[in-house]
Design an enzyme around this catalytic site. Structure first.
Site, PDB file in Angstrom:
ATOM      1  N   ALA A   1      33.265  39.492  43.951  1.00  0.00           N
ATOM      2  CA  ALA A   1      34.834  39.366  44.075  1.00  0.00           C
ATOM      3  C   ALA A   1      34.929  39.856  42.603  1.00  0.00           C
ATOM      4  O   ALA A   1      34.175  39.419  41.302  1.00  0.00           O
ATOM      5  CB  ALA A   1      34.860  37.432  43.813  1.00  0.00           C
TER       6      ALA A   1
ATOM      7  N   GLY B   1      30.275  37.721  46.456  1.00  0.00           N
ATOM      8  CA  GLY B   1      31.213  37.841  47.317  1.00  0.00           C
ATOM      9  C   GLY B   1      30.738  39.227  48.763  1.00  0.00           C
ATOM     10  O   GLY B   1      31.550  39.421  49.434  1.00  0.00           O
TER      11      GLY B   1
ATOM     12  N   GLU C   1      28.442  37.795  50.533  1.00  0.00           N
ATOM     13  CA  GLU C   1      28.818  36.589  51.614  1.00  0.00           C
ATOM     14  C   GLU C   1      29.623  37.315  52.817  1.00  0.00           C
ATOM     15  O   GLU C   1      29.947  37.233  53.558  1.00  0.00           O
ATOM     16  CB  GLU C   1      29.974  36.027  50.386  1.00  0.00           C
ATOM     17  CG  GLU C   1      29.111  35.081  49.739  1.00  0.00           C
ATOM     18  CD  GLU C   1      29.576  34.763  48.818  1.00  0.00           C
ATOM     19  OE1 GLU C   1      30.271  35.614  47.705  1.00  0.00           O
ATOM     20  OE2 GLU C   1      29.371  32.986  48.531  1.00  0.00           O
TER      21      GLU C   1
ATOM     22  N   GLU D   1      25.839  34.429  40.840  1.00  0.00           N
ATOM     23  CA  GLU D   1      27.521  33.588  40.343  1.00  0.00           C
ATOM     24  C   GLU D   1      26.430  32.923  39.011  1.00  0.00           C
ATOM     25  O   GLU D   1      27.755  32.997  38.562  1.00  0.00           O
ATOM     26  CB  GLU D   1      27.701  33.037  41.731  1.00  0.00           C
ATOM     27  CG  GLU D   1      28.568  33.630  42.573  1.00  0.00           C
ATOM     28  CD  GLU D   1      28.239  34.357  43.675  1.00  0.00           C
ATOM     29  OE1 GLU D   1      26.729  34.335  44.066  1.00  0.00           O
ATOM     30  OE2 GLU D   1      28.763  34.875  45.006  1.00  0.00           O
TER      31      GLU D   1
HETATM   32  N1  CAA Z   1      34.213  42.429  39.672  1.00  0.00           N
HETATM   33  C1  CAA Z   1      35.232  43.536  38.361  1.00  0.00           C
HETATM   34  N2  CAA Z   1      34.662  44.342  38.597  1.00  0.00           N
HETATM   35  C2  CAA Z   1      33.426  44.473  38.335  1.00  0.00           C
HETATM   36  C3  CAA Z   1      32.432  44.297  39.449  1.00  0.00           C
HETATM   37  C4  CAA Z   1      33.258  42.885  39.576  1.00  0.00           C
HETATM   38  N3  CAA Z   1      32.311  41.859  40.799  1.00  0.00           N
HETATM   39  N4  CAA Z   1      31.347  44.702  39.486  1.00  0.00           N
HETATM   40  C5  CAA Z   1      31.160  45.554  39.092  1.00  0.00           C
HETATM   41  N5  CAA Z   1      32.398  46.139  38.224  1.00  0.00           N
HETATM   42  C6  CAA Z   1      32.930  46.734  37.215  1.00  0.00           C
HETATM   43  C7  CAA Z   1      32.591  47.388  35.624  1.00  0.00           C
HETATM   44  O1  CAA Z   1      33.324  46.115  35.396  1.00  0.00           O
HETATM   45  C8  CAA Z   1      32.723  48.398  35.956  1.00  0.00           C
HETATM   46  O2  CAA Z   1      33.915  49.034  35.663  1.00  0.00           O
HETATM   47  P1  CAA Z   1      34.092  49.491  34.370  1.00  0.00           P
HETATM   48  O3  CAA Z   1      33.402  50.653  34.029  1.00  0.00           O
HETATM   49  O4  CAA Z   1      35.743  49.604  33.803  1.00  0.00           O
HETATM   50  O5  CAA Z   1      33.898  48.551  32.958  1.00  0.00           O
HETATM   51  C9  CAA Z   1      32.221  49.536  37.005  1.00  0.00           C
HETATM   52  O6  CAA Z   1      32.467  47.949  37.507  1.00  0.00           O
HETATM   53  C10 CAA Z   1      31.269  49.535  37.320  1.00  0.00           C
HETATM   54  O7  CAA Z   1      29.928  49.116  36.860  1.00  0.00           O
HETATM   55  P2  CAA Z   1      28.333  48.373  35.849  1.00  0.00           P
HETATM   56  O8  CAA Z   1      29.175  49.649  34.875  1.00  0.00           O
HETATM   57  O9  CAA Z   1      28.695  47.265  35.572  1.00  0.00           O
HETATM   58  O10 CAA Z   1      27.820  49.695  36.758  1.00  0.00           O
HETATM   59  P3  CAA Z   1      26.155  49.408  36.564  1.00  0.00           P
HETATM   60  O11 CAA Z   1      25.368  50.071  37.491  1.00  0.00           O
HETATM   61  O12 CAA Z   1      25.589  49.267  34.725  1.00  0.00           O
HETATM   62  O13 CAA Z   1      26.304  48.224  36.795  1.00  0.00           O
HETATM   63  C11 CAA Z   1      26.298  45.656  38.733  1.00  0.00           C
HETATM   64  C12 CAA Z   1      26.163  47.174  38.558  1.00  0.00           C
HETATM   65  C13 CAA Z   1      24.503  45.799  38.433  1.00  0.00           C
HETATM   66  C14 CAA Z   1      26.062  45.693  40.055  1.00  0.00           C
HETATM   67  C15 CAA Z   1      26.362  44.991  38.511  1.00  0.00           C
HETATM   68  O14 CAA Z   1      28.316  45.802  38.004  1.00  0.00           O
HETATM   69  C16 CAA Z   1      27.175  43.759  38.117  1.00  0.00           C
HETATM   70  O15 CAA Z   1      26.244  42.668  37.803  1.00  0.00           O
HETATM   71  N6  CAA Z   1      28.099  43.033  38.647  1.00  0.00           N
HETATM   72  C17 CAA Z   1      28.585  42.414  38.438  1.00  0.00           C
HETATM   73  C18 CAA Z   1      27.813  41.469  40.252  1.00  0.00           C
HETATM   74  C19 CAA Z   1      28.401  39.758  40.192  1.00  0.00           C
HETATM   75  O16 CAA Z   1      28.817  39.321  39.042  1.00  0.00           O
HETATM   76  N7  CAA Z   1      29.171  39.899  41.618  1.00  0.00           N
HETATM   77  C20 CAA Z   1      29.155  38.006  41.292  1.00  0.00           C
HETATM   78  C21 CAA Z   1      31.189  38.618  41.604  1.00  0.00           C
HETATM   79  S1  CAA Z   1      31.079  36.487  41.497  1.00  0.00           S
HETATM   80  C22 CAA Z   1      31.295  36.622  43.166  1.00  0.00           C
HETATM   81  O17 CAA Z   1      31.649  37.388  44.190  1.00  0.00           O
HETATM   82  C23 CAA Z   1      31.766  34.969  43.787  1.00  0.00           C
HETATM   83  C24 CAA Z   1      32.340  34.410  44.998  1.00  0.00           C
HETATM   84  O18 CAA Z   1      30.889  33.917  45.338  1.00  0.00           O
HETATM   85  C25 CAA Z   1      32.990  35.281  45.938  1.00  0.00           C
END
Ligand code: CAA
Length: 259
Positions: free
Chosen positions: A66, A110, A113, A133
Protein backbone atom coordinates in the site's frame (compact mmCIF):
# COMPACT_ATOMS: atom_id res chain seq x y z
CA UNK A 1 -10.06 2.76 -21.58
CA UNK A 2 -7.19 5.10 -20.63
CA UNK A 3 -5.97 4.76 -17.07
CA UNK A 4 -3.40 6.76 -15.13
CA UNK A 5 -1.87 4.14 -12.84
CA UNK A 6 -2.58 0.84 -14.58
CA UNK A 7 -2.88 -0.45 -18.12
CA UNK A 8 -5.40 -2.99 -19.31
CA UNK A 9 -5.40 -4.70 -22.68
CA UNK A 10 -6.97 -7.79 -24.17
CA UNK A 11 -5.02 -10.50 -25.94
CA UNK A 12 -7.55 -12.92 -27.38
CA UNK A 13 -9.72 -14.06 -24.49
CA UNK A 14 -7.22 -12.91 -21.83
CA UNK A 15 -7.17 -9.51 -20.15
CA UNK A 16 -3.70 -8.35 -19.11
CA UNK A 17 -3.74 -5.75 -16.34
CA UNK A 18 -0.44 -4.09 -15.42
CA UNK A 19 0.14 -1.99 -12.31
CA UNK A 20 1.93 0.99 -13.76
CA UNK A 21 3.68 3.15 -11.17
CA UNK A 22 7.21 1.78 -11.56
CA UNK A 23 8.73 4.94 -10.01
CA UNK A 24 6.93 4.00 -6.76
CA UNK A 25 7.51 0.24 -7.20
CA UNK A 26 3.82 0.01 -8.18
CA UNK A 27 2.67 1.00 -4.67
CA UNK A 28 -1.07 0.66 -4.33
CA UNK A 29 -2.87 3.95 -3.74
CA UNK A 30 -6.56 4.85 -4.00
CA UNK A 31 -6.24 5.79 -7.68
CA UNK A 32 -4.81 2.33 -8.40
CA UNK A 33 -7.70 0.77 -6.49
CA UNK A 34 -10.32 2.83 -8.34
CA UNK A 35 -8.80 1.96 -11.70
CA UNK A 36 -8.37 -1.71 -10.86
CA UNK A 37 -12.03 -1.81 -9.80
CA UNK A 38 -12.99 -0.47 -13.24
CA UNK A 39 -10.66 -2.86 -15.06
CA UNK A 40 -11.88 -5.89 -13.10
CA UNK A 41 -15.53 -4.87 -13.65
CA UNK A 42 -14.88 -4.50 -17.40
CA UNK A 43 -13.17 -7.91 -17.49
CA UNK A 44 -16.05 -9.52 -15.60
CA UNK A 45 -18.69 -7.92 -17.86
CA UNK A 46 -17.01 -8.74 -21.19
CA UNK A 47 -18.30 -12.08 -22.49
CA UNK A 48 -15.30 -12.43 -24.80
CA UNK A 49 -12.88 -12.44 -21.82
CA UNK A 50 -12.32 -15.65 -19.86
CA UNK A 51 -9.16 -15.18 -17.78
CA UNK A 52 -7.01 -12.27 -16.57
CA UNK A 53 -3.38 -11.80 -15.60
CA UNK A 54 -2.26 -9.07 -13.21
CA UNK A 55 1.40 -8.07 -13.12
CA UNK A 56 3.62 -5.10 -12.28
CA UNK A 57 5.45 -2.84 -14.72
CA UNK A 58 9.22 -2.66 -14.61
CA UNK A 59 11.69 -5.33 -13.58
CA UNK A 60 11.71 -4.65 -9.88
CA UNK A 61 8.27 -4.94 -8.37
CA UNK A 62 4.85 -6.50 -8.65
CA UNK A 63 3.80 -4.04 -5.93
CA UNK A 64 5.81 -2.90 -2.89
CA UNK A 65 2.68 -2.49 -0.78
CA UNK A 66 0.00 0.00 0.00
CA UNK A 67 1.23 3.52 -0.70
CA UNK A 68 2.87 4.62 2.55
CA UNK A 69 3.05 8.24 1.36
CA UNK A 70 -0.74 8.26 0.95
CA UNK A 71 -1.23 6.85 4.47
CA UNK A 72 1.38 8.78 6.42
CA UNK A 73 -0.79 11.80 7.34
CA UNK A 74 -4.14 10.09 7.68
CA UNK A 75 -5.83 9.93 11.06
CA UNK A 76 -7.22 6.72 12.55
CA UNK A 77 -10.76 8.06 12.08
CA UNK A 78 -10.11 8.50 8.35
CA UNK A 79 -9.02 4.88 7.97
CA UNK A 80 -12.06 3.72 9.91
CA UNK A 81 -14.65 5.95 8.23
CA UNK A 82 -13.35 5.17 4.74
CA UNK A 83 -13.23 1.48 5.69
CA UNK A 84 -9.73 1.68 4.26
CA UNK A 85 -8.63 -1.42 2.27
CA UNK A 86 -12.18 -2.89 2.14
CA UNK A 87 -12.44 -2.15 -1.59
CA UNK A 88 -9.63 -4.57 -2.46
CA UNK A 89 -11.36 -7.62 -1.13
CA UNK A 90 -14.76 -6.48 -2.46
CA UNK A 91 -13.29 -6.08 -5.94
CA UNK A 92 -11.76 -9.54 -6.09
CA UNK A 93 -14.69 -11.24 -4.33
CA UNK A 94 -16.96 -9.96 -7.12
CA UNK A 95 -14.72 -11.46 -9.80
CA UNK A 96 -16.08 -14.89 -10.70
CA UNK A 97 -13.77 -15.43 -13.66
CA UNK A 98 -10.28 -16.82 -13.00
CA UNK A 99 -7.24 -14.55 -12.77
CA UNK A 100 -3.55 -15.12 -12.21
CA UNK A 101 -0.95 -12.95 -10.47
CA UNK A 102 2.33 -12.88 -12.42
CA UNK A 103 4.76 -11.71 -9.73
CA UNK A 104 7.80 -10.12 -11.31
CA UNK A 105 9.67 -8.79 -8.24
CA UNK A 106 8.74 -7.41 -4.81
CA UNK A 107 5.27 -8.42 -3.64
CA UNK A 108 5.24 -6.83 -0.20
CA UNK A 109 2.45 -5.87 2.18
CA UNK A 110 -0.57 -5.01 0.01
CA UNK A 111 1.37 -6.32 -3.01
CA UNK A 112 1.66 -9.77 -1.45
CA UNK A 113 -1.97 -9.50 -0.36
CA UNK A 114 -3.13 -8.59 -3.88
CA UNK A 115 -1.16 -11.53 -5.31
CA UNK A 116 -2.79 -13.82 -2.74
CA UNK A 117 -6.25 -12.64 -3.87
CA UNK A 118 -5.46 -14.12 -7.29
CA UNK A 119 -6.52 -17.68 -8.04
CA UNK A 120 -2.88 -18.63 -8.26
CA UNK A 121 0.54 -17.05 -8.39
CA UNK A 122 3.14 -17.58 -11.09
CA UNK A 123 6.43 -16.15 -9.85
CA UNK A 124 9.57 -14.99 -11.58
CA UNK A 125 12.73 -16.34 -9.95
CA UNK A 126 13.25 -12.70 -8.83
CA UNK A 127 9.99 -12.57 -6.86
CA UNK A 128 10.18 -11.61 -3.18
CA UNK A 129 7.20 -11.95 -0.86
CA UNK A 130 6.64 -10.44 2.56
CA UNK A 131 4.33 -8.77 5.04
CA UNK A 132 6.63 -6.05 6.43
CA UNK A 133 3.84 -3.92 7.96
CA UNK A 134 5.21 -4.56 11.46
CA UNK A 135 8.21 -2.43 10.55
CA UNK A 136 5.80 0.49 10.03
CA UNK A 137 4.17 -0.07 13.43
CA UNK A 138 1.09 -1.69 11.95
CA UNK A 139 -0.10 -5.08 10.73
CA UNK A 140 -1.42 -6.37 7.39
CA UNK A 141 -4.74 -4.80 6.40
CA UNK A 142 -5.69 -6.40 3.09
CA UNK A 143 -5.83 -10.01 4.23
CA UNK A 144 -2.16 -10.89 4.71
CA UNK A 145 -2.44 -12.38 8.18
CA UNK A 146 -5.41 -14.49 7.08
CA UNK A 147 -4.56 -15.58 3.53
CA UNK A 148 -0.85 -16.09 4.19
CA UNK A 149 -1.60 -18.28 7.20
CA UNK A 150 -4.01 -20.40 5.15
CA UNK A 151 -1.46 -20.63 2.31
CA UNK A 152 1.76 -21.39 4.20
CA UNK A 153 0.68 -22.40 7.73
CA UNK A 154 1.08 -20.72 11.09
CA UNK A 155 4.80 -21.00 11.64
CA UNK A 156 5.95 -19.37 8.41
CA UNK A 157 3.13 -16.80 8.45
CA UNK A 158 4.14 -15.81 11.99
CA UNK A 159 7.79 -15.67 10.96
CA UNK A 160 7.01 -13.37 8.02
CA UNK A 161 4.53 -11.13 9.85
CA UNK A 162 6.59 -10.84 13.04
CA UNK A 163 10.05 -10.35 11.53
CA UNK A 164 8.88 -8.52 8.38
CA UNK A 165 11.47 -10.49 6.40
CA UNK A 166 11.07 -11.35 2.73
CA UNK A 167 10.99 -14.84 1.28
CA UNK A 168 12.31 -15.62 -2.15
CA UNK A 169 10.47 -17.46 -4.91
CA UNK A 170 11.97 -20.85 -4.01
CA UNK A 171 10.85 -20.58 -0.39
CA UNK A 172 7.43 -19.34 -1.48
CA UNK A 173 6.98 -22.28 -3.82
CA UNK A 174 8.15 -24.78 -1.17
CA UNK A 175 5.66 -23.23 1.25
CA UNK A 176 2.77 -23.56 -1.20
CA UNK A 177 2.21 -19.84 -1.81
CA UNK A 178 3.30 -20.01 -5.43
CA UNK A 179 2.14 -22.53 -8.01
CA UNK A 180 5.21 -22.28 -10.27
CA UNK A 181 8.47 -20.39 -10.66
CA UNK A 182 9.71 -19.43 -14.10
CA UNK A 183 12.86 -17.68 -15.38
CA UNK A 184 12.38 -13.93 -15.14
CA UNK A 185 12.42 -13.31 -18.89
CA UNK A 186 9.78 -15.99 -19.46
CA UNK A 187 7.35 -14.85 -16.76
CA UNK A 188 4.83 -13.10 -18.97
CA UNK A 189 4.95 -15.77 -21.69
CA UNK A 190 4.30 -18.50 -19.14
CA UNK A 191 1.59 -16.58 -17.27
CA UNK A 192 -0.17 -15.66 -20.52
CA UNK A 193 0.12 -19.25 -21.77
CA UNK A 194 -1.50 -20.51 -18.57
CA UNK A 195 -4.23 -17.87 -18.88
CA UNK A 196 -4.86 -18.74 -22.55
CA UNK A 197 -5.16 -22.41 -21.56
CA UNK A 198 -7.73 -21.53 -18.89
CA UNK A 199 -9.54 -19.22 -21.31
CA UNK A 200 -9.79 -22.17 -23.71
CA UNK A 201 -11.82 -24.22 -21.22
CA UNK A 202 -15.60 -24.26 -20.99
CA UNK A 203 -16.20 -20.84 -19.34
CA UNK A 204 -18.82 -21.93 -16.81
CA UNK A 205 -16.69 -24.92 -15.81
CA UNK A 206 -13.74 -22.58 -15.19
CA UNK A 207 -15.86 -20.28 -13.02
CA UNK A 208 -17.26 -23.23 -11.08
CA UNK A 209 -13.83 -24.80 -10.52
CA UNK A 210 -12.66 -21.47 -9.08
CA UNK A 211 -15.72 -21.24 -6.84
CA UNK A 212 -15.24 -24.79 -5.54
CA UNK A 213 -11.58 -24.38 -4.62
CA UNK A 214 -12.41 -21.07 -2.91
CA UNK A 215 -15.23 -22.78 -1.01
CA UNK A 216 -12.69 -25.17 0.53
CA UNK A 217 -11.41 -22.21 2.61
CA UNK A 218 -14.84 -21.33 3.94
CA UNK A 219 -16.50 -24.60 4.85
CA UNK A 220 -16.18 -28.02 6.46
CA UNK A 221 -15.00 -31.02 4.44
CA UNK A 222 -18.42 -32.70 4.38
CA UNK A 223 -20.30 -29.52 3.41
CA UNK A 224 -17.67 -28.75 0.79
CA UNK A 225 -17.90 -32.27 -0.67
CA UNK A 226 -21.69 -32.03 -0.84
CA UNK A 227 -21.47 -28.59 -2.50
CA UNK A 228 -18.95 -29.97 -5.01
CA UNK A 229 -21.07 -33.01 -5.85
CA UNK A 230 -24.22 -30.96 -6.37
CA UNK A 231 -22.38 -28.43 -8.51
CA UNK A 232 -20.92 -31.28 -10.59
CA UNK A 233 -24.40 -32.72 -11.07
CA UNK A 234 -25.83 -29.33 -12.09
CA UNK A 235 -22.95 -28.69 -14.53
CA UNK A 236 -23.87 -31.88 -16.38
CA UNK A 237 -26.97 -30.00 -17.62
CA UNK A 238 -24.86 -27.57 -19.65
CA UNK A 239 -24.44 -27.76 -23.41
CA UNK A 240 -20.70 -27.58 -22.85
CA UNK A 241 -20.69 -30.75 -20.75
CA UNK A 242 -22.38 -32.65 -23.56
CA UNK A 243 -19.98 -31.11 -26.09
CA UNK A 244 -16.89 -31.79 -23.93
CA UNK A 245 -17.69 -35.46 -23.42
CA UNK A 246 -18.78 -35.97 -27.05
CA UNK A 247 -15.58 -34.31 -28.28
CA UNK A 248 -13.50 -36.66 -26.13
CA UNK A 249 -15.29 -39.74 -27.43
CA UNK A 250 -15.10 -38.49 -31.04
CA UNK A 251 -11.38 -37.60 -30.62
CA UNK A 252 -11.80 -33.95 -31.65
CA UNK A 253 -11.43 -30.48 -30.10
CA UNK A 254 -14.44 -29.28 -28.12
CA UNK A 255 -16.31 -26.28 -29.46
CA UNK A 256 -17.55 -24.48 -26.35
CA UNK A 257 -20.77 -22.50 -26.39
CA UNK A 258 -20.46 -21.03 -22.89
CA UNK A 259 -23.95 -22.37 -22.20
N1 CAA B 1 4.61 3.17 -0.72
C1 CAA B 1 5.02 4.31 -1.32
N2 CAA B 1 6.18 4.42 -1.99
C2 CAA B 1 6.96 3.33 -2.05
C3 CAA B 1 6.61 2.11 -1.45
C4 CAA B 1 5.36 2.06 -0.77
N3 CAA B 1 4.91 0.92 -0.21
N4 CAA B 1 7.59 1.22 -1.67
C5 CAA B 1 8.53 1.86 -2.40
N5 CAA B 1 8.15 3.14 -2.62
C6 CAA B 1 8.88 4.17 -3.35
C7 CAA B 1 10.04 4.70 -2.54
O1 CAA B 1 9.61 5.68 -1.61
C8 CAA B 1 10.93 5.26 -3.63
O2 CAA B 1 10.39 6.49 -4.04
P1 CAA B 1 11.35 7.83 -4.04
O3 CAA B 1 12.41 7.52 -5.08
O4 CAA B 1 10.40 8.92 -4.45
O5 CAA B 1 11.90 7.94 -2.69
C9 CAA B 1 10.72 4.29 -4.77
O6 CAA B 1 9.50 3.61 -4.50
C10 CAA B 1 11.82 3.25 -4.87
O7 CAA B 1 11.92 2.61 -3.61
P2 CAA B 1 13.31 2.44 -2.82
O8 CAA B 1 14.24 3.55 -3.15
O9 CAA B 1 12.98 2.22 -1.39
O10 CAA B 1 13.85 1.09 -3.51
P3 CAA B 1 14.85 0.03 -2.88
O11 CAA B 1 15.22 -0.89 -3.99
O12 CAA B 1 15.92 0.69 -2.11
O13 CAA B 1 13.95 -0.79 -1.82
C11 CAA B 1 11.97 -1.96 -1.05
C12 CAA B 1 12.88 -1.58 -2.24
C13 CAA B 1 12.73 -2.87 -0.11
C14 CAA B 1 10.76 -2.67 -1.61
C15 CAA B 1 11.56 -0.67 -0.30
O14 CAA B 1 11.08 0.27 -1.24
C16 CAA B 1 10.51 -0.88 0.74
O15 CAA B 1 10.80 -1.38 1.81
N6 CAA B 1 9.26 -0.45 0.46
C17 CAA B 1 8.16 -0.50 1.41
C18 CAA B 1 7.66 -1.93 1.61
C19 CAA B 1 6.54 -1.93 2.65
O16 CAA B 1 6.72 -1.58 3.78
N7 CAA B 1 5.36 -2.35 2.21
C20 CAA B 1 4.19 -2.42 3.06
C21 CAA B 1 3.39 -1.16 2.94
S1 CAA B 1 2.05 -1.08 4.13
C22 CAA B 1 0.85 -2.10 3.50
O17 CAA B 1 0.96 -2.63 2.42
C23 CAA B 1 -0.35 -2.31 4.39
C24 CAA B 1 -1.26 -3.39 3.98
O18 CAA B 1 -1.37 -4.43 4.58
C25 CAA B 1 -2.13 -3.24 2.81
Amino acid sequence: MAYETITSETQGAVTLITLNRPEALNALNSTVLGELQQAFAAFEADNSQHCAVVTGSGDKAFAAGADIKEMVDKQAADFFLEDFFAGWNDMTAKTRKPWIAAVNGFALGGGCELAMMADFIVASENARFGQPEIKLGVAPGMGGSQRLTRAVGKSKAMDLCLTGRMMDAEEAERAGLVSRIVPHDQLMDEAMKAAQAIAGMAPMAAMVNKELVDAAYETTLQQGMLHERRVFQILTATEDRKEGMAAFVEKREANWKGR
